[in-house]
Design a protein around this motif. Structure first.
Motif, short mmCIF file in Angstrom:
data_model
loop_
_atom_site.label_atom_id
_atom_site.label_comp_id
_atom_site.label_asym_id
_atom_site.label_seq_id
_atom_site.Cartn_x
_atom_site.Cartn_y
_atom_site.Cartn_z
N GLY A 197 0.28 -10.77 5.49
CA GLY A 197 0.35 -12.21 5.69
C GLY A 197 1.41 -12.62 6.70
N LEU A 198 2.56 -11.94 6.67
CA LEU A 198 3.63 -12.22 7.64
C LEU A 198 3.17 -11.95 9.07
CD1 LEU A 198 6.64 -10.65 5.70
CD2 LEU A 198 6.38 -13.08 6.27
N ILE A 199 2.45 -10.83 9.23
CA ILE A 199 1.95 -10.47 10.56
C ILE A 199 0.95 -11.50 11.06
CG2 ILE A 199 0.59 -8.79 11.84
CD1 ILE A 199 1.88 -6.61 10.06
N LEU B 15 -3.28 -3.36 11.08
CA LEU B 15 -3.88 -4.30 10.11
C LEU B 15 -4.81 -3.56 9.17
CD1 LEU B 15 -4.76 -7.46 12.25
CD2 LEU B 15 -2.73 -7.03 10.86
N ASP B 16 -5.53 -2.57 9.70
CA ASP B 16 -6.43 -1.77 8.85
C ASP B 16 -5.64 -1.02 7.78
OD1 ASP B 16 -8.51 -2.64 10.43
OD2 ASP B 16 -8.51 -0.87 11.71
N ILE B 17 -4.48 -0.48 8.17
CA ILE B 17 -3.64 0.23 7.21
C ILE B 17 -3.21 -0.70 6.09
CG2 ILE B 17 -1.34 1.26 6.91
CD1 ILE B 17 -1.69 2.52 9.69
N LEU B 18 -2.83 -1.92 6.46
CA LEU B 18 -2.36 -2.88 5.46
C LEU B 18 -3.50 -3.45 4.62
CD1 LEU B 18 0.26 -4.72 7.67
CD2 LEU B 18 0.76 -3.40 5.60
N SER B 19 -4.72 -3.39 5.14
CA SER B 19 -5.87 -3.95 4.42
C SER B 19 -6.41 -3.01 3.35
CB SER B 19 -6.98 -4.30 5.40
OG SER B 19 -6.55 -5.28 6.33
N GLY B 20 -6.02 -1.75 3.42
CA GLY B 20 -6.55 -0.79 2.45
C GLY B 20 -5.44 0.02 1.80
N PRO B 21 -5.78 0.86 0.88
CA PRO B 21 -4.75 1.67 0.21
C PRO B 21 -4.35 2.88 1.04
CG PRO B 21 -6.89 2.20 -0.70
CD PRO B 21 -7.12 1.11 0.32
N TYR B 22 -3.65 2.60 2.16
CA TYR B 22 -3.28 3.69 3.06
C TYR B 22 -1.77 3.83 3.20
CZ TYR B 22 -8.18 3.03 4.35
OH TYR B 22 -9.54 2.90 4.31
N VAL C 107 5.73 -4.00 -5.60
CA VAL C 107 5.37 -3.12 -4.48
C VAL C 107 3.91 -3.33 -4.09
CG1 VAL C 107 5.05 -0.71 -3.80
CG2 VAL C 107 7.15 -1.40 -4.98
N GLY C 108 3.04 -3.49 -5.08
CA GLY C 108 1.63 -3.73 -4.80
C GLY C 108 1.40 -5.00 -4.00
N GLU C 109 2.22 -6.02 -4.26
CA GLU C 109 2.08 -7.28 -3.54
C GLU C 109 2.62 -7.20 -2.12
OE1 GLU C 109 0.61 -10.28 -4.33
OE2 GLU C 109 -0.26 -9.04 -5.91
N MET C 110 3.49 -6.22 -1.86
CA MET C 110 4.10 -6.13 -0.53
C MET C 110 3.08 -5.87 0.56
SD MET C 110 7.91 -4.63 -0.31
CE MET C 110 8.13 -5.61 1.17
N ARG C 111 2.02 -5.16 0.22
CA ARG C 111 0.97 -4.90 1.21
C ARG C 111 0.38 -6.23 1.70
NH1 ARG C 111 -1.94 -0.27 2.42
NH2 ARG C 111 -0.97 0.86 0.70
N LYS C 112 0.05 -7.11 0.76
CA LYS C 112 -0.49 -8.42 1.11
C LYS C 112 0.57 -9.27 1.82
CE LYS C 112 -3.47 -8.54 -3.00
NZ LYS C 112 -3.72 -9.24 -4.27
N GLU C 113 1.81 -9.15 1.34
CA GLU C 113 2.89 -9.96 1.90
C GLU C 113 3.13 -9.62 3.37
OE1 GLU C 113 7.72 -10.29 1.43
OE2 GLU C 113 6.55 -9.77 -0.35
N ILE C 114 3.22 -8.34 3.68
CA ILE C 114 3.48 -7.94 5.07
C ILE C 114 2.29 -8.29 5.96
CG2 ILE C 114 3.93 -5.98 6.61
CD1 ILE C 114 5.47 -4.66 4.33
#
Length: 228
Positions: free
Chosen positions: A219-221, A23-30, A210-217
């Motif tokens: 959110g799915l989790i 979740l931390d990876i998805l929450s930031g630019p990682y 692609v930028g939205e995919m971070r939020k999308e994934i």
């Protein structure tokens, strides 16, 4: 966050276990790790349940690329039933050290389309992973079909692959590309052997998507966590 908290299991989805650190990876630019890509590929497989499609987990693709034992590789590949698949998608990583878990610094994607006898490499950073994609191609090409498959299957670098605009979104480019190819496969009535899914990629895999995919994934989790 301490190590024990980061290692906390937060979600089991099919055969994939996600941890708090994901979740931390998805929450930031990682940079995306293997687990998140495997999770998303598993999600795509559930969304596109065709027996013709196979999305290969990163760990499996890595082992195919680097397996030192030819006989062992044959046995390893058998459960994947590659000869029965028309579309196979492999994540490619530039990790050269088989002893280093989750190594490497760049993701790309290799897609096999049996109807056109072609492996296509999509790299969002100027063919940075070309050597590794070619190695994977050479490892798998002899096992994905009948006796004629080795001589007929071609390898292509897609020079028109959408390019990333930063140093950390390569993983999201392959998840977006995989999603687009799967949708193209299921919706396209006339699967042109020359254009394939390339036009769809240009339209659907953009920096904003692609930028939205971070939020999308993410959110799915969280939605799946809430349903546990």
């Amino acid at each position: 966050m301490g190590k024990s908290a980061a290692d906390e299991k937060i979600l089991s989805y099919n055969d994939v276990v996600l941890r708090r650190s994901d979740l931390d990876i998805l929450s930031g630019p990682y940079y995306l790790n293997d687990r998140i890509i495997e999770f998303y590929f598993s999600l795509l497989s559930s969304s596109h349940p065709s027996e013709d499609i196979l999305l290969v987990p990163p760990s499996i693709a890595f082992w195919i690329t680097n397996c030192p034992d030819v006989d062992g590789l044959k046995d390893f590949l058998e459960p994947l039933k590659l000869p029965d698949k028309n579309l196979v998608i492999f994540p490619v990583n530039n990790n050269d050290d088989v002893s280093l878990a989750e190594g490497g610094s760049h993701w790309s994607l290799l897609a096999y389309y049996r109807s056109a006898n072609i492996f296509v490499h999509h790299d969002s950073n100027q063919q940075m992973n070309k050597k590794h994609a070619m190695k994977l191609f050479k490892s798998v090409v002899g096992y994905n079909g009948g006796p004629s498959s080795t001589s007929n299957d071609k390898y292509e670098e897609c020079i028109d692959t959408p390019q990333q605009v930063n140093g950390y979104d390569c993983g999201f480019y392959i998840t977006a590309t995989a999603r687009t190819i799967c949708s193209w496969y299921e919706s396209s009535e006339n699967k042109d052997g020359t254009d394939l899914w390339f036009s769809a990629l240009k339209e659907q895999v953009t920096p904003s998507v692609v930028g939205e995919m971070r939020k999308e994934i993410l959110g799915l989790i969280k939605d799946l966590m809430a349903k546990q």
